[in-house]
Write a protein that holds these residues in place. Structure first.
Motif, PDB file in Angstrom:
ATOM      1  N   THR A 103      35.584  41.558  43.343  1.00  0.00           N
ATOM      2  CA  THR A 103      34.459  40.774  43.841  1.00  0.00           C
ATOM      3  C   THR A 103      33.369  41.698  44.366  1.00  0.00           C
ATOM      4  OG1 THR A 103      35.292  40.646  46.111  1.00  0.00           O
ATOM      5  CG2 THR A 103      36.104  38.993  44.544  1.00  0.00           C
ATOM      6  N   VAL A 104      32.185  41.149  44.577  1.00  0.00           N
ATOM      7  CA  VAL A 104      31.087  41.936  45.145  1.00  0.00           C
ATOM      8  C   VAL A 104      31.499  42.514  46.496  1.00  0.00           C
ATOM      9  CG1 VAL A 104      28.755  41.794  46.104  1.00  0.00           C
ATOM     10  CG2 VAL A 104      29.275  40.664  43.932  1.00  0.00           C
ATOM     11  N   LYS A 105      32.189  41.710  47.300  1.00  0.00           N
ATOM     12  CA  LYS A 105      32.615  42.157  48.628  1.00  0.00           C
ATOM     13  C   LYS A 105      33.569  43.350  48.551  1.00  0.00           C
ATOM     14  CE  LYS A 105      34.059  40.083  53.039  1.00  0.00           C
ATOM     15  NZ  LYS A 105      32.721  40.139  53.638  1.00  0.00           N
ATOM     16  N   GLU A 106      34.313  43.460  47.443  1.00  0.00           N
ATOM     17  CA  GLU A 106      35.224  44.588  47.246  1.00  0.00           C
ATOM     18  C   GLU A 106      34.536  45.779  46.584  1.00  0.00           C
ATOM     19  OE1 GLU A 106      39.496  42.377  46.493  1.00  0.00           O
ATOM     20  OE2 GLU A 106      37.926  42.150  44.979  1.00  0.00           O
ATOM     21  N   ILE A 107      33.534  45.496  45.755  1.00  0.00           N
ATOM     22  CA  ILE A 107      32.864  46.554  44.995  1.00  0.00           C
ATOM     23  C   ILE A 107      31.925  47.393  45.856  1.00  0.00           C
ATOM     24  CG2 ILE A 107      31.154  46.972  43.166  1.00  0.00           C
ATOM     25  CD1 ILE A 107      32.418  44.660  41.622  1.00  0.00           C
ATOM     26  N   THR A 157      41.088  29.973  45.474  1.00  0.00           N
ATOM     27  CA  THR A 157      41.339  30.080  46.921  1.00  0.00           C
ATOM     28  C   THR A 157      41.488  31.548  47.325  1.00  0.00           C
ATOM     29  OG1 THR A 157      42.270  27.874  47.178  1.00  0.00           O
ATOM     30  CG2 THR A 157      43.002  29.545  48.756  1.00  0.00           C
ATOM     31  N   GLN A 158      42.045  32.360  46.444  1.00  0.00           N
ATOM     32  CA  GLN A 158      42.105  33.805  46.708  1.00  0.00           C
ATOM     33  C   GLN A 158      40.692  34.340  46.955  1.00  0.00           C
ATOM     34  OE1 GLN A 158      44.371  36.018  47.217  1.00  0.00           O
ATOM     35  NE2 GLN A 158      46.206  35.748  45.971  1.00  0.00           N
ATOM     36  N   TYR A 159      39.756  33.880  46.156  1.00  0.00           N
ATOM     37  CA  TYR A 159      38.368  34.333  46.318  1.00  0.00           C
ATOM     38  C   TYR A 159      37.835  33.921  47.686  1.00  0.00           C
ATOM     39  CZ  TYR A 159      33.360  34.913  45.508  1.00  0.00           C
ATOM     40  OH  TYR A 159      32.044  35.292  45.618  1.00  0.00           O
ATOM     41  N   TRP A 160      38.126  32.693  48.099  1.00  0.00           N
ATOM     42  CA  TRP A 160      37.686  32.221  49.414  1.00  0.00           C
ATOM     43  C   TRP A 160      38.295  33.070  50.533  1.00  0.00           C
ATOM     44  CZ3 TRP A 160      40.791  29.628  53.165  1.00  0.00           C
ATOM     45  CH2 TRP A 160      40.071  29.148  54.268  1.00  0.00           C
ATOM     46  N   LEU A 161      39.542  33.451  50.372  1.00  0.00           N
ATOM     47  CA  LEU A 161      40.206  34.301  51.374  1.00  0.00           C
ATOM     48  C   LEU A 161      39.513  35.665  51.477  1.00  0.00           C
ATOM     49  CD1 LEU A 161      43.947  33.516  50.538  1.00  0.00           C
ATOM     50  CD2 LEU A 161      42.674  32.791  52.574  1.00  0.00           C
ATOM     51  N   ILE A 162      39.124  36.219  50.337  1.00  0.00           N
ATOM     52  CA  ILE A 162      38.410  37.510  50.346  1.00  0.00           C
ATOM     53  C   ILE A 162      37.061  37.353  51.028  1.00  0.00           C
ATOM     54  CG2 ILE A 162      37.335  39.269  48.881  1.00  0.00           C
ATOM     55  CD1 ILE A 162      39.559  38.659  46.811  1.00  0.00           C
ATOM     56  N   GLN A 163      36.340  36.295  50.696  1.00  0.00           N
ATOM     57  CA  GLN A 163      35.016  36.069  51.261  1.00  0.00           C
ATOM     58  C   GLN A 163      35.063  35.852  52.773  1.00  0.00           C
ATOM     59  OE1 GLN A 163      33.732  37.281  48.356  1.00  0.00           O
ATOM     60  NE2 GLN A 163      31.936  36.208  49.132  1.00  0.00           N
ATOM     61  N   THR A 164      36.135  35.299  53.255  1.00  0.00           N
ATOM     62  CA  THR A 164      36.250  35.030  54.694  1.00  0.00           C
ATOM     63  C   THR A 164      36.954  36.157  55.439  1.00  0.00           C
ATOM     64  OG1 THR A 164      38.260  33.723  54.222  1.00  0.00           O
ATOM     65  CG2 THR A 164      36.163  32.528  54.438  1.00  0.00           C
ATOM     66  N   LYS A 194      39.905  37.575  54.894  1.00  0.00           N
ATOM     67  CA  LYS A 194      41.373  37.542  54.973  1.00  0.00           C
ATOM     68  C   LYS A 194      42.024  38.406  53.901  1.00  0.00           C
ATOM     69  CE  LYS A 194      41.381  32.869  56.949  1.00  0.00           C
ATOM     70  NZ  LYS A 194      39.904  32.732  56.994  1.00  0.00           N
ATOM     71  N   GLY A 195      41.273  38.778  52.876  1.00  0.00           N
ATOM     72  CA  GLY A 195      41.779  39.659  51.835  1.00  0.00           C
ATOM     73  C   GLY A 195      42.662  38.957  50.818  1.00  0.00           C
ATOM     74  N   ARG A 196      43.073  39.697  49.821  1.00  0.00           N
ATOM     75  CA  ARG A 196      43.937  39.143  48.779  1.00  0.00           C
ATOM     76  C   ARG A 196      45.354  38.964  49.299  1.00  0.00           C
ATOM     77  NH1 ARG A 196      41.871  39.297  43.536  1.00  0.00           N
ATOM     78  NH2 ARG A 196      39.911  40.475  43.349  1.00  0.00           N
ATOM     79  N   LYS A 197      46.013  37.929  48.799  1.00  0.00           N
ATOM     80  CA  LYS A 197      47.387  37.652  49.188  1.00  0.00           C
ATOM     81  C   LYS A 197      48.247  37.510  47.938  1.00  0.00           C
ATOM     82  CE  LYS A 197      48.269  35.008  52.609  1.00  0.00           C
ATOM     83  NZ  LYS A 197      48.399  33.831  53.505  1.00  0.00           N
TER      84      LYS A 197
END
Length: 395
Positions: A163-167, A300-307, A309-312
């Motif tokens: 994701t952009v947040k990870e890149i 939902t994984q994407y939502w967790l990253i955006q908030t 909480k990171g990947r699970k």
């Protein structure tokens, strides 16, 4: 020849030199008449003039053609030379660099080759390239478009699906440019080259989905904005080539939808299964009732990253049903596609999004340790496949 035209003085002619009854059209030339000689001279003059005009025309056309045709080398070139392409250089700038390094015979030849190759619009990227001297301009262009010819140096590799947040942190770490500069540039997707269709509306463009996964060369002139522009340009090029837009229309989706679908495919399985995953998505979009909900954990994984909480490894029911989770595609939550892409897709997932494998499948789940999925349109079979997924630790 003139003598053959004379009518001989005979009794049949009446003795006065006029033609007789048996010699129609004949006449007797008066002595000393030079008109035929002048005719021959005139004919020769006309031939000479026409010949001169013909030669002059050929010579002129040749010169005009030479004037408009750029000098170009014929062969594949020889030896080697490293050429540096800097950020923000135009095609003309690159052409002048190649001419200066004797890679091409003229800058114009390279500009013409680039104009004839649609991939050059976005495919020419900053970096150091190993080329040959005295190459045909079109061959030099092909080598610059081939990333295999880049000379290794400081670089950053962005894999598919991030994701952009990870890149952005990865770009900052590898380039030494402060993360804040990348975050600031990322706030204006339009300025970075995201097209008008890259969002719910032209004034609401989104960067997610447009940071193309690849290897990027870094140098002292690399900037946050320049690097992001380069990534966006490659992403737009990948999303618009091979008639993907036309195929999206045939499937009843927009270019924006196609980008979202590709991002889902990227997250949901391995490349060998991309075509079938794509078909499940389209079958669900065209279904009614519960099947019209994708029910993908990846959203939902994407939502967790955006908030933050990171990947699970496994998403919980509570997270799927969280009222703040606007990316949940669970039943009675978000129907159809999520609001935006959930990552940045590569070529394979984009192609799969536009070319779903024919089939009736509406369910799939990972069933092997190497992440292959099983596909079915039977709910009971799907339940059995879920048990297999749990046994390999993916459910």
């Amino acid at each position: 020849m003139n003598d053959l035209d004379l009518v001989p003085f005979t009794e049949e002619s009446g003795g006065d030199g006029n033609p007789g009854p048996g010699t129609p059209g004949k006449h007797r030339r008066k002595k000393g008449d030079r008109s035929s000689g002048r005719t021959l001279v005139a004919l020769l003059v006309v031939v000479a003039v026409l010949g001169g005009l013909a030669f002059g025309g050929w010579y002129g056309v040749t010169k005009v053609k030479d004037f408009f045709t750029a000098d170009d080398y014929d062969g594949p070139g020889s030896g080697s030379v490293v050429v540096q392409i800097d950020d923000n250089q135009t095609v003309t700038d690159i052409a002048n660099t190649l001419f200066k390094d004797d890679v091409v015979a003229s800058a114009k030849a390279f500009v013409n080759a680039a104009a004839d190759n649609p991939d050059s619009t976005r495919g020419l990227q900053p970096g150091s390239y190993k080329l040959k001297k005295q190459m045909k301009a079109s061959d030099a262009l092909d080598m610059l478009l081939d990333r295999a010819n880049r000379v290794d140096g400081p670089s950053v590799i962005i894999p598919e699906g991030l994701t952009v947040k990870e890149i952005l942190p990865r770009l900052a770490e590898k380039s030494g440019i402060p993360l804040a500069e990348f975050q600031k540039a990322a706030k204006d997707p339009a300025a970075l080259g995201v097209p008008e269709w890259g969002g719910p509306s032209p004034d609401r463009r989104v960067l997610e989905g447009f940071l193309y996964p690849s290897k990027y060369e870094l140098n002292d002139q690399t900037t946050a904005e320049g690097l992001l522009k380069q990534m966006v340009a490659l992403s737009v090029q990948a999303a618009t080539k091979d008639d993907l837009s036309a195929k999206a229309q045939e499937l009843g989706v927009s270019e924006w939808d196609l980008m979202i679908i590709a991002s889902l495919i990227e997250q949901e399985g391995i490349e060998a299964d991309f075509g079938k995953i794509s078909r499940v998505i389209y079958n669900r979009l065209n279904s009614t009732g519960a099947l019209s909900y994708l029910q993908f954990d990846s959203t939902t994984q994407y939502w967790l990253i955006q908030t933050g909480k990171g990947r699970k490894a496994i998403v919980t029911d509570a997270e799927l049903k969280n009222p703040d989770n606007n990316y949940s595609t669970d039943v009675d939550r978000h129907q159809g596609l999520p609001p935006t892409p959930i990552g940045n897709p590569g070529d394979a997932s984009l192609k799969a999004a536009a070319n779903p494998t024919p089939g009736p499948w509406t369910y799939f789940v990972v069933v092997t340790k190497d992440r292959h999925s099983a596909f079915t349109d039977d709910y009971n079979v799907h339940q059995d496949n879920i048990l297999k997924c749990k046994r390999v630790g993916f459910c």
